[in-house]
Design a protein around this motif. Sequence first.
Motif, short mmCIF file in Angstrom:
data_model
loop_
_atom_site.label_atom_id
_atom_site.label_comp_id
_atom_site.label_asym_id
_atom_site.label_seq_id
_atom_site.Cartn_x
_atom_site.Cartn_y
_atom_site.Cartn_z
N LEU A 1 9.14 -7.09 5.05
CA LEU A 1 7.97 -6.66 4.27
C LEU A 1 6.67 -7.04 4.97
O LEU A 1 5.68 -6.30 4.93
CB LEU A 1 8.02 -7.28 2.88
CG LEU A 1 9.15 -6.78 1.96
CD1 LEU A 1 9.15 -7.55 0.65
CD2 LEU A 1 9.01 -5.29 1.70
N LEU A 2 6.67 -8.22 5.61
CA LEU A 2 5.46 -8.65 6.31
C LEU A 2 5.17 -7.76 7.51
O LEU A 2 4.00 -7.49 7.83
CB LEU A 2 5.61 -10.11 6.75
CG LEU A 2 5.56 -11.16 5.63
CD1 LEU A 2 5.90 -12.53 6.18
CD2 LEU A 2 4.17 -11.18 4.99
N ILE A 3 6.21 -7.31 8.22
CA ILE A 3 5.99 -6.39 9.34
C ILE A 3 5.38 -5.08 8.83
O ILE A 3 4.45 -4.52 9.43
CB ILE A 3 7.32 -6.14 10.07
CG1 ILE A 3 7.77 -7.43 10.77
CG2 ILE A 3 7.17 -5.01 11.08
CD1 ILE A 3 9.11 -7.31 11.47
N CYS A 4 5.90 -4.59 7.69
CA CYS A 4 5.32 -3.37 7.09
C CYS A 4 3.87 -3.61 6.68
O CYS A 4 3.00 -2.73 6.85
CB CYS A 4 6.15 -2.94 5.89
SG CYS A 4 7.83 -2.41 6.30
N PHE A 5 3.60 -4.80 6.13
CA PHE A 5 2.24 -5.14 5.73
C PHE A 5 1.32 -5.18 6.95
O PHE A 5 0.16 -4.73 6.90
CB PHE A 5 2.24 -6.48 5.00
CG PHE A 5 0.89 -6.91 4.49
CD1 PHE A 5 0.27 -6.24 3.45
CD2 PHE A 5 0.24 -7.99 5.08
CE1 PHE A 5 -0.98 -6.64 3.00
CE2 PHE A 5 -1.00 -8.39 4.63
CZ PHE A 5 -1.62 -7.72 3.57
N TYR A 6 1.83 -5.70 8.06
CA TYR A 6 1.03 -5.77 9.29
C TYR A 6 0.72 -4.37 9.80
O TYR A 6 -0.40 -4.08 10.25
CB TYR A 6 1.78 -6.57 10.35
CG TYR A 6 1.01 -6.74 11.64
CD1 TYR A 6 0.13 -7.80 11.80
CD2 TYR A 6 1.17 -5.83 12.69
CE1 TYR A 6 -0.57 -7.95 12.98
CE2 TYR A 6 0.47 -5.98 13.87
CZ TYR A 6 -0.41 -7.05 14.01
OH TYR A 6 -1.11 -7.19 15.17
N VAL A 7 1.71 -3.47 9.74
CA VAL A 7 1.48 -2.09 10.16
C VAL A 7 0.41 -1.45 9.30
O VAL A 7 -0.46 -0.70 9.78
CB VAL A 7 2.80 -1.30 10.11
CG1 VAL A 7 2.55 0.19 10.36
CG2 VAL A 7 3.79 -1.85 11.12
N GLY A 8 0.43 -1.76 8.00
CA GLY A 8 -0.60 -1.22 7.11
C GLY A 8 -1.98 -1.73 7.46
O GLY A 8 -2.97 -0.98 7.43
N LEU A 9 -2.08 -3.03 7.79
CA LEU A 9 -3.37 -3.57 8.21
C LEU A 9 -3.86 -2.90 9.50
O LEU A 9 -5.06 -2.64 9.65
CB LEU A 9 -3.26 -5.09 8.42
CG LEU A 9 -3.26 -5.98 7.18
CD1 LEU A 9 -3.09 -7.44 7.58
CD2 LEU A 9 -4.54 -5.80 6.37
N GLN A 10 -2.92 -2.64 10.39
CA GLN A 10 -3.30 -1.98 11.64
C GLN A 10 -3.84 -0.58 11.37
O GLN A 10 -4.76 -0.12 12.06
CB GLN A 10 -2.08 -1.89 12.56
CG GLN A 10 -1.79 -3.16 13.34
CD GLN A 10 -2.83 -3.42 14.42
OE1 GLN A 10 -3.85 -4.07 14.14
NE2 GLN A 10 -2.60 -2.88 15.62
N ALA A 11 -3.27 0.10 10.37
CA ALA A 11 -3.75 1.45 10.05
C ALA A 11 -5.14 1.42 9.44
O ALA A 11 -5.97 2.29 9.69
CB ALA A 11 -2.77 2.14 9.10
#
Length: 432
Positions: free
Chosen positions: A80-90
């Motif tokens: 979930l944290l990796i997905c959250f990081y991808v969202g921050l990158q977007a």
Amino acid sequence: MTSRGSSGFYSSIRGAAPSDSRPTGGWRAVVLLVAVMALIITTLDVATPADFRARALLGLVPVMVALLAPVSVTAVVTGLLICFYVGLQAVAPLPSGGWAVLGPLMIGTGGLLGVLIARRREEQRARLQALTDIAEATQRAVMRGLPERIEDLRIADFYQPAARAARVGGDWYDFQPSPYGVRAVLGDVSGKGLPAVSASAWLLGAFREAAYHEERIEEVARRLEIAMQRYSAWTRLTDGEGLTDAFSTGLLLHFPPTADGAPKYVDVVNFGHEPPLVVTADGRVHTPDLPAGLPLGMGTLSAAGPGAARLPFGVGDTLILFTDGVTECRDEDGTFYPVRERLPRLLSPRGAQEPPGALLRRLAEDLREHRYGPPGDDAAITVIRRTAERAPYRNEADAELYATQGPTVQYATDMRFLECASRSISSTKASA
């Protein structure tokens, strides 16, 4: 306090089973931890300059989660944290280069480290649970569960070992119905730790056999004395880690069966122990005058055997037995627990109509409030009340096993007779 049986209380150390995937503190604690850490890191990430982003610190979250949650939960949180990081990158992309790669690498590394930590923690938890199960099995073998009723007696018991995370100690007590009445015992072995547990188990085994087979309570007392001496002799013989000169104070009680309307009483043998408290049916509290004999294991110092004292014990009367772990419990100022002065204030106005367990619970809680710091010694309390009703056995075979009998030959004599008979038969066959 949790129930040791239908009538007992003790401090429980049992936790959740190793197979339980519920995190320590519950799911709410894990969700709150992840949410708070993610919020703090995101706020820092927004507040820091463009050339430095704090989102790489998300790799610390799986490590913190691993301290509470099992492996599977730690792995899910990492994903979930990796997905959250991808969202921050977007939303707020980092410049291409080292910072863009550092974030996923930190989260992946933190997730792997968290999984290893969670796995290690689960192994330690399983090992601790195995030790707890062994301690619980030992407790059940040494200090077996007690029913709420035996014959015309209602009983309740409390046990608090001094050793942290322990189930048994040097205090020992039990009840044993017999064809000659109900026998009870409570004692305190010298020493602490496993040697004291070993001595307690030795004495309890002797009591359970002698209390059933022997008609005279003095003979039961003699058998306990011999058992204590045999334990010390065996320890010396084997060079074991037990108590080579063990002794134990104790109270041995005999509640003989009586016909309806006949005076009811209890015979007590005192092996140098604290005398019990008696609460009469009308609520009066007093300490009976009991002659104190020598502790078990010191019988060779006196030529006279242990003697029994007879006390009135009618319907509604209550006996409270306790070890020195109760009377020597200290408060913050070092004052001993005054059980004989405190008990009258703990009695309910209902008196004899109140279950013994309710009185025991108030006494145990009052003892806990008085105590300052961890227990300094094992503490045991047994409450016994005589009632007008007799508890039936589950079936006729059980009732027949404990049915009152007339004068019979003593158990030890019976065994000698059987041994001689078997030898005679063997000799006859050999001659033939």
